[in-house]
Design a protein around this motif. Sequence first.
Motif, PDB file in Angstrom:
ATOM      1  N   VAL A 225       3.592  32.680 -21.916  1.00  0.00           N
ATOM      2  CA  VAL A 225       2.865  31.594 -21.250  1.00  0.00           C
ATOM      3  C   VAL A 225       3.894  30.643 -20.649  1.00  0.00           C
ATOM      4  CG1 VAL A 225       1.160  29.754 -21.500  1.00  0.00           C
ATOM      5  CG2 VAL A 225       0.986  31.828 -22.897  1.00  0.00           C
ATOM      6  N   VAL A 226       3.847  30.501 -19.322  1.00  0.00           N
ATOM      7  CA  VAL A 226       4.796  29.663 -18.585  1.00  0.00           C
ATOM      8  C   VAL A 226       4.034  28.507 -17.956  1.00  0.00           C
ATOM      9  CG1 VAL A 226       6.493  29.616 -16.720  1.00  0.00           C
ATOM     10  CG2 VAL A 226       6.273  31.659 -18.140  1.00  0.00           C
ATOM     11  N   ASP A 227       4.596  27.320 -18.039  1.00  0.00           N
ATOM     12  CA  ASP A 227       4.002  26.125 -17.443  1.00  0.00           C
ATOM     13  C   ASP A 227       4.402  26.056 -15.975  1.00  0.00           C
ATOM     14  OD1 ASP A 227       2.911  23.707 -16.828  1.00  0.00           O
ATOM     15  OD2 ASP A 227       4.049  22.547 -18.302  1.00  0.00           O
ATOM     16  N   LEU A 228       3.426  26.236 -15.078  1.00  0.00           N
ATOM     17  CA  LEU A 228       3.718  26.222 -13.641  1.00  0.00           C
ATOM     18  C   LEU A 228       3.906  24.820 -13.087  1.00  0.00           C
ATOM     19  CD1 LEU A 228       1.210  28.928 -12.327  1.00  0.00           C
ATOM     20  CD2 LEU A 228       3.652  29.183 -12.747  1.00  0.00           C
TER      21      LEU A 228
ATOM     22  N   PRO B 103       6.873  24.516 -26.219  1.00  0.00           N
ATOM     23  CA  PRO B 103       5.844  23.530 -26.557  1.00  0.00           C
ATOM     24  C   PRO B 103       5.181  22.944 -25.305  1.00  0.00           C
ATOM     25  CG  PRO B 103       7.808  23.188 -27.896  1.00  0.00           C
ATOM     26  CD  PRO B 103       8.170  24.222 -26.870  1.00  0.00           C
ATOM     27  N   ASN B 104       3.892  22.655 -25.433  1.00  0.00           N
ATOM     28  CA  ASN B 104       3.088  22.030 -24.373  1.00  0.00           C
ATOM     29  C   ASN B 104       2.910  22.941 -23.153  1.00  0.00           C
ATOM     30  OD1 ASN B 104       3.019  19.565 -25.910  1.00  0.00           O
ATOM     31  ND2 ASN B 104       5.090  19.154 -25.155  1.00  0.00           N
ATOM     32  N   ALA B 105       3.032  24.253 -23.366  1.00  0.00           N
ATOM     33  CA  ALA B 105       2.772  25.193 -22.267  1.00  0.00           C
ATOM     34  C   ALA B 105       1.291  25.504 -22.114  1.00  0.00           C
ATOM     35  CB  ALA B 105       3.546  26.487 -22.474  1.00  0.00           C
ATOM     36  N   GLY B 106       0.481  25.080 -23.073  1.00  0.00           N
ATOM     37  CA  GLY B 106      -0.958  25.323 -23.007  1.00  0.00           C
ATOM     38  C   GLY B 106      -1.414  26.544 -23.769  1.00  0.00           C
ATOM     39  N   LYS B 107      -0.675  26.962 -24.792  1.00  0.00           N
ATOM     40  CA  LYS B 107      -1.054  28.153 -25.552  1.00  0.00           C
ATOM     41  C   LYS B 107      -2.322  27.905 -26.378  1.00  0.00           C
ATOM     42  CE  LYS B 107       2.848  28.306 -27.708  1.00  0.00           C
ATOM     43  NZ  LYS B 107       3.393  27.095 -27.066  1.00  0.00           N
ATOM     44  N   SER B 108      -2.398  26.770 -27.046  1.00  0.00           N
ATOM     45  CA  SER B 108      -3.583  26.469 -27.859  1.00  0.00           C
ATOM     46  C   SER B 108      -4.822  26.324 -26.984  1.00  0.00           C
ATOM     47  CB  SER B 108      -3.346  25.196 -28.675  1.00  0.00           C
ATOM     48  OG  SER B 108      -2.244  25.346 -29.552  1.00  0.00           O
ATOM     49  N   SER B 109      -4.692  25.686 -25.848  1.00  0.00           N
ATOM     50  CA  SER B 109      -5.835  25.552 -24.941  1.00  0.00           C
ATOM     51  C   SER B 109      -6.282  26.911 -24.415  1.00  0.00           C
ATOM     52  CB  SER B 109      -5.469  24.629 -23.770  1.00  0.00           C
ATOM     53  OG  SER B 109      -5.096  23.342 -24.228  1.00  0.00           O
ATOM     54  N   LEU B 110      -5.326  27.803 -24.182  1.00  0.00           N
ATOM     55  CA  LEU B 110      -5.676  29.136 -23.711  1.00  0.00           C
ATOM     56  C   LEU B 110      -6.403  29.929 -24.790  1.00  0.00           C
ATOM     57  CD1 LEU B 110      -5.520  31.268 -21.504  1.00  0.00           C
ATOM     58  CD2 LEU B 110      -3.248  31.885 -22.336  1.00  0.00           C
ATOM     59  N   LEU B 111      -5.958  29.795 -26.034  1.00  0.00           N
ATOM     60  CA  LEU B 111      -6.634  30.497 -27.125  1.00  0.00           C
ATOM     61  C   LEU B 111      -8.055  29.977 -27.316  1.00  0.00           C
ATOM     62  CD1 LEU B 111      -6.288  32.616 -29.377  1.00  0.00           C
ATOM     63  CD2 LEU B 111      -5.563  30.762 -30.891  1.00  0.00           C
ATOM     64  N   ARG B 112      -8.250  28.682 -27.165  1.00  0.00           N
ATOM     65  CA  ARG B 112      -9.596  28.122 -27.263  1.00  0.00           C
ATOM     66  C   ARG B 112     -10.484  28.611 -26.123  1.00  0.00           C
ATOM     67  NH1 ARG B 112      -9.847  23.022 -30.310  1.00  0.00           N
ATOM     68  NH2 ARG B 112     -11.550  22.396 -28.942  1.00  0.00           N
TER      69      ARG B 112
ATOM     70  N   GLY C  82       0.957  32.449 -15.924  1.00  0.00           N
ATOM     71  CA  GLY C  82       1.289  31.150 -15.353  1.00  0.00           C
ATOM     72  C   GLY C  82       0.139  30.184 -15.568  1.00  0.00           C
ATOM     73  N   ASN C  83       0.300  29.267 -16.494  1.00  0.00           N
ATOM     74  CA  ASN C  83      -0.775  28.334 -16.849  1.00  0.00           C
ATOM     75  C   ASN C  83      -0.692  27.061 -16.000  1.00  0.00           C
ATOM     76  OD1 ASN C  83      -2.994  27.352 -18.209  1.00  0.00           O
ATOM     77  ND2 ASN C  83      -1.855  26.777 -20.056  1.00  0.00           N
ATOM     78  N   LYS C  84      -1.786  26.314 -16.001  1.00  0.00           N
ATOM     79  CA  LYS C  84      -1.929  25.034 -15.300  1.00  0.00           C
ATOM     80  C   LYS C  84      -1.867  25.217 -13.781  1.00  0.00           C
ATOM     81  CE  LYS C  84       0.218  22.599 -19.204  1.00  0.00           C
ATOM     82  NZ  LYS C  84       1.231  21.610 -19.642  1.00  0.00           N
ATOM     83  N   ILE C  85      -2.577  26.253 -13.286  1.00  0.00           N
ATOM     84  CA  ILE C  85      -2.609  26.487 -11.854  1.00  0.00           C
ATOM     85  C   ILE C  85      -3.465  25.452 -11.136  1.00  0.00           C
ATOM     86  CG2 ILE C  85      -4.615  28.018 -11.952  1.00  0.00           C
ATOM     87  CD1 ILE C  85      -1.507  28.371  -9.702  1.00  0.00           C
ATOM     88  N   ASP C  86      -4.260  24.677 -11.899  1.00  0.00           N
ATOM     89  CA  ASP C  86      -5.126  23.673 -11.283  1.00  0.00           C
ATOM     90  C   ASP C  86      -4.349  22.454 -10.785  1.00  0.00           C
ATOM     91  OD1 ASP C  86      -4.740  23.479 -14.160  1.00  0.00           O
ATOM     92  OD2 ASP C  86      -5.911  21.628 -14.050  1.00  0.00           O
TER      93      ASP C  86
END
Length: 411
Positions: free
Chosen positions: A314-317, A238-247, A349-353
């Motif tokens: 999807v991994v939260d970095l 949860p909260n790894a950013g999967k929904s945001s990535l799909l959008r 690797g999500n949230k690289i920003d």
Amino acid sequence: MGVDMLGSKFLSSRTWALLDGLRQWRPVYSPLIQICLLQQQVKSCQRILSTSCAKCVKNQRLKQKRAISEKKLTRYFVDHRKVCVIGGHGGQGINSFHSEPRKEFGGPDGGNGGDGGHVILKADQQIKSLASVLPFYRGFDGERGRSKDCYGANGGYMYIKVPVGTLVKEDGKTVADLAQHGEEYVAAYGGTGGKGNRFFLSNENRAPMTATLGESGQERVLHLELKTMAHAGLVGFPNAGKSSLLRAISNAKPAVAPYPFTTLNPHVGIVHYQDYEQVAVADVPGIIRGAHLNRGLGLAFLRHIEHCRFLLFVVDLSVSEPWIQLQDLKYELEQYEEGLSKRPHAVIGNKIDLPQSKANLLFLKERVEQRVIPLSALTGDNLEELLLHLRDLYDAYVNTEQSRRQNPVKW
């Protein structure tokens, strides 16, 4: 020509000249009236024309929509459904005797009842989800018989449209596999219609008084399940950013928010390519540690992953030791079904920003043998690399299915 000849017999040449003048007559307005009419035309043109394009107007309307929470979001993908189906009831036969003047013994003329309608599952390539399937279906009943040896009409068939590739299970056993477009399976047979007293006429019984009722339709409880939910499945905590990535990569609109929460139902988005190929990507609800023990609806969420052809982890970095997340995800998949984590996959690797993500990315690449695609679903950084690798996975899936002489799932 015939009308002109007929009219010339009744109208004089002077009258015809006046009528020709009326045809060519046009209204003449004063300059003031012409200015008023011109102003009205300009106002109507201003209402019709728009300075912005249709796409910009669509985007402006989308921005005005209020955000919908996950609990109020009713449009989502459904890959399994429990359905109770009951065939139609057969119509009853009637007890009737023929009545006619000067004919004392007309004999029995009661007709049979009509058969009940079947409930039929039909595969349709235009249907992609089981969301439109209701939990209960009942076939149409047959009509009762009538006098004068008239039979009752049979009940119509009840068709249930399901996606191509739907498995029909009963008591844990697969009873049908609707793999082709237009393929049908009778889920519940309708009951047989009753017999009228005309049916029981014999040499021993010339005036039967017996008529039977129609039979009840077949009743079954079936489980519908899709073999393929989507081409790719987004797997993560949860909260790894999967929904945001799909959008970010499709037109799907799953619920997102600036506070931590998890998606409750899967969503499927379509990624379009320039050669008109379409890849379906599913946002699977986040699983937790111990999901294979059904913690946090884990078995229901893992079932969605089973219906995807290849996976995107999807991994939260932004968290410390992100490689632990990848190990736990693969462990949960293996405990649920052996070999599930070994399907073709990619590591994202999500949230690289975020500032701490770049340092964690280096440690993740050192401990993971697979290719890691760093990106930001929020800012859109490096999404092109993901789309290209997604297409490579899709092409490999299509080639594998064709080598097996099977038809790959197309969206």
